[in-house]
Motif scaffolding. Structure first.
Motif, PDB file in Angstrom:
ATOM      1  N   SER A  54       0.829  -1.224  -0.111  1.00 23.96           N
ATOM      2  CA  SER A  54      -0.109  -0.050   0.012  1.00 23.96           C
ATOM      3  C   SER A  54       0.892   1.417  -0.007  1.00 23.96           C
ATOM      4  O   SER A  54       0.767   2.056  -0.640  1.00 23.96           O
ATOM      5  N   LEU A 104       0.766   4.152  -2.899  1.00 22.87           N
ATOM      6  CA  LEU A 104       0.534   5.573  -2.765  1.00 22.87           C
ATOM      7  C   LEU A 104       1.953   6.362  -3.222  1.00 22.87           C
ATOM      8  O   LEU A 104       1.513   7.382  -3.696  1.00 22.87           O
ATOM      9  N   ARG A 108      -9.645  -0.171  -0.297  1.00 23.29           N
ATOM     10  CA  ARG A 108      -9.458   0.087   0.930  1.00 23.29           C
ATOM     11  C   ARG A 108      -8.895   1.416   1.206  1.00 23.29           C
ATOM     12  O   ARG A 108      -9.371   2.229   2.174  1.00 23.29           O
ATOM     13  N   LEU A 109      -7.706   1.907   0.403  1.00 26.43           N
ATOM     14  CA  LEU A 109      -7.342   3.194   0.525  1.00 26.43           C
ATOM     15  C   LEU A 109      -8.198   4.093   0.118  1.00 26.43           C
ATOM     16  O   LEU A 109      -8.228   5.175   0.725  1.00 26.43           O
ATOM     17  N   LYS A 110      -9.109   3.820  -0.698  1.00 25.15           N
ATOM     18  CA  LYS A 110     -10.043   4.736  -1.253  1.00 25.15           C
ATOM     19  C   LYS A 110     -11.244   5.036   0.017  1.00 25.15           C
ATOM     20  O   LYS A 110     -11.628   6.106   0.231  1.00 25.15           O
ATOM     21  N   HIS A 144     -10.677   4.785   2.908  1.00 26.43           N
ATOM     22  CA  HIS A 144     -10.084   5.557   4.273  1.00 26.43           C
ATOM     23  C   HIS A 144      -9.579   7.001   3.596  1.00 26.43           C
ATOM     24  O   HIS A 144      -9.022   7.648   4.349  1.00 26.43           O
ATOM     25  N   MET A 194      -7.656   8.153   1.304  1.00 33.82           N
ATOM     26  CA  MET A 194      -6.340   8.376   0.973  1.00 33.82           C
ATOM     27  C   MET A 194      -6.214   8.731  -0.580  1.00 33.82           C
ATOM     28  O   MET A 194      -5.308   9.367  -1.203  1.00 33.82           O
ATOM     29  N   ILE A 233      -0.684  11.890   4.929  1.00 33.03           N
ATOM     30  CA  ILE A 233      -1.042  10.493   4.981  1.00 33.03           C
ATOM     31  C   ILE A 233       0.129   9.884   5.617  1.00 33.03           C
ATOM     32  O   ILE A 233       1.330   9.900   5.456  1.00 33.03           O
ATOM     33  N   VAL A 269      -2.190   4.172   6.845  1.00 38.58           N
ATOM     34  CA  VAL A 269      -2.303   3.247   6.033  1.00 38.58           C
ATOM     35  C   VAL A 269      -2.377   1.861   6.741  1.00 38.58           C
ATOM     36  O   VAL A 269      -3.231   0.873   6.303  1.00 38.58           O
ATOM     37  N   ALA A 309      -6.014   1.194   7.592  1.00 36.06           N
ATOM     38  CA  ALA A 309      -6.702   0.812   6.184  1.00 36.06           C
ATOM     39  C   ALA A 309      -6.429  -0.386   5.840  1.00 36.06           C
ATOM     40  O   ALA A 309      -7.542  -1.024   5.182  1.00 36.06           O
ATOM     41  N   VAL A 310      -5.437  -1.050   5.915  1.00 34.53           N
ATOM     42  CA  VAL A 310      -5.189  -2.277   5.173  1.00 34.53           C
ATOM     43  C   VAL A 310      -4.841  -3.453   5.941  1.00 34.53           C
ATOM     44  O   VAL A 310      -4.900  -4.619   5.767  1.00 34.53           O
TER      45      VAL A 310
END
Length: 139
Positions: free
Chosen positions: A10, A14, A48-50, A52, A54, A73, A78, A81-82
């Motif tokens: 992740s 990013l 997941r990043l979306k 949360h 990011m 961030i 992170v 989120a994951v």
């Protein structure tokens, strides 16, 4: 104790998005080529990043973009989120220590606060690093 590869993948996602979102269309296939993992894994992590906040994923014209500045961030964002460790924490206690044993009876009392302190220190350290720190080391 081990944080899964989802965390570092992740961060890789990013960093790639931050560096290339304005230069090319960043898709799960492009990210998969950079990271060398299956695009299905990338799509799951992008989701997941979306969720949360990011990244954003544009439909139609496509592409992935940061939703926040890299300095906003944190590694903790992170991680939250994951990783699926959050509910249970870093440490998972064995389920049924023997209450008739002096050690089994008191082990939770002896360890719980200490392990919570270690977990907090871990999370505080994650919060101290940002995506910008990663980008700064790459340039």
């Amino acid at each position: 104790m081990q944080v899964s590869t989802q965390f570092t993948i992740s961060i890789h996602i990013l960093a790639y998005v931050a560096l290339y979102q304005d230069k090319q269309k960043v898709t799960s296939d492009v990210l998969s080529g950079s990271i060398q993992v299956n695009p299905v894994i990338i799509r799951r992590l992008l989701s997941r990043l979306k969720n949360h906040g990011m990244i954003t994923v544009h439909r139609g014209t496509g592409g992935t973009f940061l939703a926040r500045k890299p300095s906003e961030i944190t590694f903790l964002d992170v991680y939250d989120a994951v990783e699926n460790l959050k509910e249970e924490g870093l440490f998972h206690f064995h389920e049924h220590p023997n209450p008739a044993c002096p050690v089994g009876r008191d082990i939770h009392h002896a360890l719980d606060d200490k392990l919570a302190e270690v977990q907090k220190a871990f999370e505080d350290k994650l919060a101290s690093y940002t995506l910008q720190d990663v980008l700064g080391d790459m340039e």
